[in-house]
Design a protein around this motif. Structure first.
Motif, PDB file in Angstrom:
ATOM      1  N   PHE A  54      11.327 -34.065 -53.875  1.00 21.23           N
ATOM      2  CA  PHE A  54      10.433 -33.118 -53.217  1.00 21.23           C
ATOM      3  C   PHE A  54      10.044 -33.721 -51.873  1.00 21.23           C
ATOM      4  CE2 PHE A  54       6.357 -31.181 -52.246  1.00 21.23           C
ATOM      5  CZ  PHE A  54       6.532 -29.851 -52.629  1.00 21.23           C
ATOM      6  N   VAL A  55      10.426 -33.057 -50.792  1.00 20.41           N
ATOM      7  CA  VAL A  55      10.221 -33.601 -49.452  1.00 20.41           C
ATOM      8  C   VAL A  55       8.878 -33.131 -48.895  1.00 20.41           C
ATOM      9  CG1 VAL A  55      11.068 -33.685 -47.077  1.00 20.41           C
ATOM     10  CG2 VAL A  55      12.688 -33.728 -49.001  1.00 20.41           C
ATOM     11  N   VAL A  56       8.086 -34.085 -48.442  1.00 21.59           N
ATOM     12  CA  VAL A  56       6.820 -33.811 -47.764  1.00 21.59           C
ATOM     13  C   VAL A  56       6.938 -34.408 -46.365  1.00 21.59           C
ATOM     14  CG1 VAL A  56       4.323 -34.111 -47.775  1.00 21.59           C
ATOM     15  CG2 VAL A  56       5.562 -33.941 -49.946  1.00 21.59           C
ATOM     16  N   ALA A  57       6.835 -33.544 -45.354  1.00 26.33           N
ATOM     17  CA  ALA A  57       7.094 -33.986 -43.981  1.00 26.33           C
ATOM     18  C   ALA A  57       5.886 -33.752 -43.086  1.00 26.33           C
ATOM     19  CB  ALA A  57       8.306 -33.247 -43.416  1.00 26.33           C
ATOM     20  N   GLY A  58       5.727 -34.649 -42.128  1.00 25.83           N
ATOM     21  CA  GLY A  58       4.643 -34.509 -41.153  1.00 25.83           C
ATOM     22  C   GLY A  58       4.442 -35.809 -40.417  1.00 25.83           C
ATOM     23  N   ASN A  59       3.399 -35.870 -39.589  1.00 27.60           N
ATOM     24  CA  ASN A  59       3.169 -37.119 -38.875  1.00 27.60           C
ATOM     25  C   ASN A  59       2.519 -38.142 -39.806  1.00 27.60           C
ATOM     26  OD1 ASN A  59       0.186 -37.171 -38.551  1.00 27.60           O
ATOM     27  ND2 ASN A  59       0.529 -35.337 -37.309  1.00 27.60           N
ATOM     28  N   PRO A  60       2.637 -39.430 -39.501  1.00 27.92           N
ATOM     29  CA  PRO A  60       2.121 -40.460 -40.398  1.00 27.92           C
ATOM     30  C   PRO A  60       0.639 -40.322 -40.728  1.00 27.92           C
ATOM     31  CG  PRO A  60       3.626 -41.448 -38.819  1.00 27.92           C
ATOM     32  CD  PRO A  60       3.424 -40.031 -38.385  1.00 27.92           C
TER      33      PRO A  60
ATOM     34  N   ALA B 153       9.773 -36.879 -58.178  1.00 29.11           N
ATOM     35  CA  ALA B 153      10.253 -37.779 -57.130  1.00 29.11           C
ATOM     36  C   ALA B 153       9.911 -37.165 -55.773  1.00 29.11           C
ATOM     37  CB  ALA B 153      11.761 -37.984 -57.250  1.00 29.11           C
ATOM     38  N   ILE B 154       9.322 -37.960 -54.902  1.00 23.33           N
ATOM     39  CA  ILE B 154       8.849 -37.468 -53.602  1.00 23.33           C
ATOM     40  C   ILE B 154       9.490 -38.286 -52.485  1.00 23.33           C
ATOM     41  CG2 ILE B 154       6.818 -37.152 -52.122  1.00 23.33           C
ATOM     42  CD1 ILE B 154       5.139 -37.019 -54.689  1.00 23.33           C
ATOM     43  N   GLU B 155       9.910 -37.590 -51.457  1.00 24.21           N
ATOM     44  CA  GLU B 155      10.356 -38.256 -50.232  1.00 24.21           C
ATOM     45  C   GLU B 155       9.375 -37.902 -49.127  1.00 24.21           C
ATOM     46  OE1 GLU B 155      14.005 -38.313 -46.996  1.00 24.21           O
ATOM     47  OE2 GLU B 155      14.446 -37.773 -49.083  1.00 24.21           O
ATOM     48  N   LEU B 156       8.751 -38.907 -48.555  1.00 28.11           N
ATOM     49  CA  LEU B 156       7.833 -38.733 -47.439  1.00 28.11           C
ATOM     50  C   LEU B 156       8.621 -38.896 -46.149  1.00 28.11           C
ATOM     51  CD1 LEU B 156       5.123 -41.144 -48.869  1.00 28.11           C
ATOM     52  CD2 LEU B 156       5.049 -38.637 -48.997  1.00 28.11           C
ATOM     53  N   ARG B 157       8.548 -37.909 -45.280  1.00 29.34           N
ATOM     54  CA  ARG B 157       9.299 -37.970 -44.032  1.00 29.34           C
ATOM     55  C   ARG B 157       8.345 -37.883 -42.849  1.00 29.34           C
ATOM     56  NH1 ARG B 157      14.400 -33.787 -44.971  1.00 29.34           N
ATOM     57  NH2 ARG B 157      15.389 -34.946 -46.706  1.00 29.34           N
ATOM     58  N   ALA B 158       8.382 -38.910 -42.003  1.00 28.58           N
ATOM     59  CA  ALA B 158       7.588 -38.895 -40.781  1.00 28.58           C
ATOM     60  C   ALA B 158       8.389 -38.245 -39.662  1.00 28.58           C
ATOM     61  CB  ALA B 158       7.194 -40.315 -40.395  1.00 28.58           C
ATOM     62  N   GLU B 159       7.675 -37.704 -38.690  1.00 26.94           N
ATOM     63  CA  GLU B 159       8.338 -36.994 -37.598  1.00 26.94           C
ATOM     64  C   GLU B 159       9.213 -37.901 -36.750  1.00 26.94           C
ATOM     65  OE1 GLU B 159       4.841 -35.479 -35.764  1.00 26.94           O
ATOM     66  OE2 GLU B 159       4.927 -33.557 -36.827  1.00 26.94           O
ATOM     67  N   ASP B 160       8.981 -39.210 -36.829  1.00 23.93           N
ATOM     68  CA  ASP B 160       9.775 -40.138 -36.027  1.00 23.93           C
ATOM     69  C   ASP B 160      11.054 -40.572 -36.729  1.00 23.93           C
ATOM     70  OD1 ASP B 160       8.824 -41.828 -37.989  1.00 23.93           O
ATOM     71  OD2 ASP B 160       7.486 -42.948 -36.662  1.00 23.93           O
ATOM     72  N   GLY B 161      11.360 -39.968 -37.887  1.00 19.95           N
ATOM     73  CA  GLY B 161      12.607 -40.254 -38.585  1.00 19.95           C
ATOM     74  C   GLY B 161      12.490 -41.217 -39.740  1.00 19.95           C
ATOM     75  N   ARG B 162      11.374 -41.903 -39.878  1.00 23.49           N
ATOM     76  CA  ARG B 162      11.198 -42.814 -41.002  1.00 23.49           C
ATOM     77  C   ARG B 162      10.952 -42.022 -42.287  1.00 23.49           C
ATOM     78  NH1 ARG B 162       6.331 -46.395 -39.526  1.00 23.49           N
ATOM     79  NH2 ARG B 162       5.672 -44.423 -38.563  1.00 23.49           N
ATOM     80  N   SER B 163      11.294 -42.642 -43.418  1.00 18.10           N
ATOM     81  CA  SER B 163      11.069 -41.978 -44.699  1.00 18.10           C
ATOM     82  C   SER B 163      10.748 -43.013 -45.771  1.00 18.10           C
ATOM     83  CB  SER B 163      12.297 -41.160 -45.113  1.00 18.10           C
ATOM     84  OG  SER B 163      13.423 -42.000 -45.322  1.00 18.10           O
TER      85      SER B 163
END
Length: 241
Positions: free
Chosen positions: A207-213, A183-193
């Motif tokens: 599993f969180v993967v974060a960064g800009n879109p 299971a993956i959660e994509l997190r954008a720097e602007d708060g969207r996921s």
């Protein structure tokens, strides 16, 4: 898939305009190439720039087939053979082919009324979707393969609206995909996921993967190895597109 991101409302007619604009930008860059450059490697392994341009032309014709209720390609083998054969042509012929095939597809779009846009069509490998999805699918092809040409148009140059829609699209594509067992959660720097991958997360949560879109789209579409993203460990392997 659950998401706190939003996808802008659109229409197939609007998406058709976006395809036209993106195709024009790609062609304006392609015609600036020197003739020998078309035989150089693209950013897609095993493909030259000529392969990419040929694929774009044959994809347009394949989508015309789809809208006409015909098989997208005669076969997987025929698809590959057409690309390989077409990649041997000079730059002028390749550019003319992309332009002419794009015009045929635009004519096919223009012929559809509201009932036709709402009918179900069949794509490759038995995948079905509404005809109204086809302009966006074509927009994806044009934008990403423009990047793949490696002629100065990069992921950073992708329109913001495209990045947002493709990010949501790829999250949907990999949701409960048999080749994405985590299971993956994509997190954008602007708060969207966005949630994607397996439906159920383990004790530690998704599993969180974060960064800009843009960086997220680059990874999800296989255009980068995940550069610019942060995670608690190695990024999960994603299926090839």
């Amino acid at each position: 898939m659950t998401t706190s991101g939003t996808t802008p409302a659109t229409t197939p007619e609007h998406d058709t305009d976006l395809v036209r604009t993106a195709t024009g930008h790609l062609l304006s860059d392609a015609v600036k190439l020197e003739a020998p450059q078309v035989t150089e490697d693209s950013q897609l392994p095993g493909w030259t720039r000529a392969h990419v341009l040929t694929h774009l032309a044959r994809n347009a014709d394949a989508l015309v087939n789809v809208l006409a209720g015909k098989p997208m390609y005669a076969s997987a083998e025929a698809r590959e053979a057409d690309i390989e054969h077409g990649a041997g042509r000079p730059l002028d012929a390749l550019v003319d082919d992309v332009r002419a095939s794009a015009s045929r597809l635009e004519s096919a779009f223009a012929a559809l009324d509201s009932d036709a846009w709402n009918r179900t069509v069949t794509l490759r490998n038995g995948v079905t979707d509404l005809a109204s999805s086809i302009p966006f699918r074509r927009w994806i092809e044009v934008e990403l393969h423009h990047v793949d040409l490696g002629i100065g148009y990069t992921l950073e140059d992708l329109p913001g609206t495209f990045v947002d829609r493709e990010l949501a699209n790829m999250a949907r594509r990999f949701t409960e995909h048999p080749e994405v067992p985590v299971a993956i959660e994509l997190r954008a720097e602007d708060g969207r996921s966005w949630r994607t991958g397996a439906a159920e997360a383990g004790p530690e949560g998704p599993f969180v993967v974060a960064g800009n879109p843009v960086a997220l789209v680059g990874w999800l579409t296989g255009r980068t190895n995940g550069s610019g993203l942060s995670a608690r460990g190695a990024l999960p392997a994603l299926p090839a597109l």
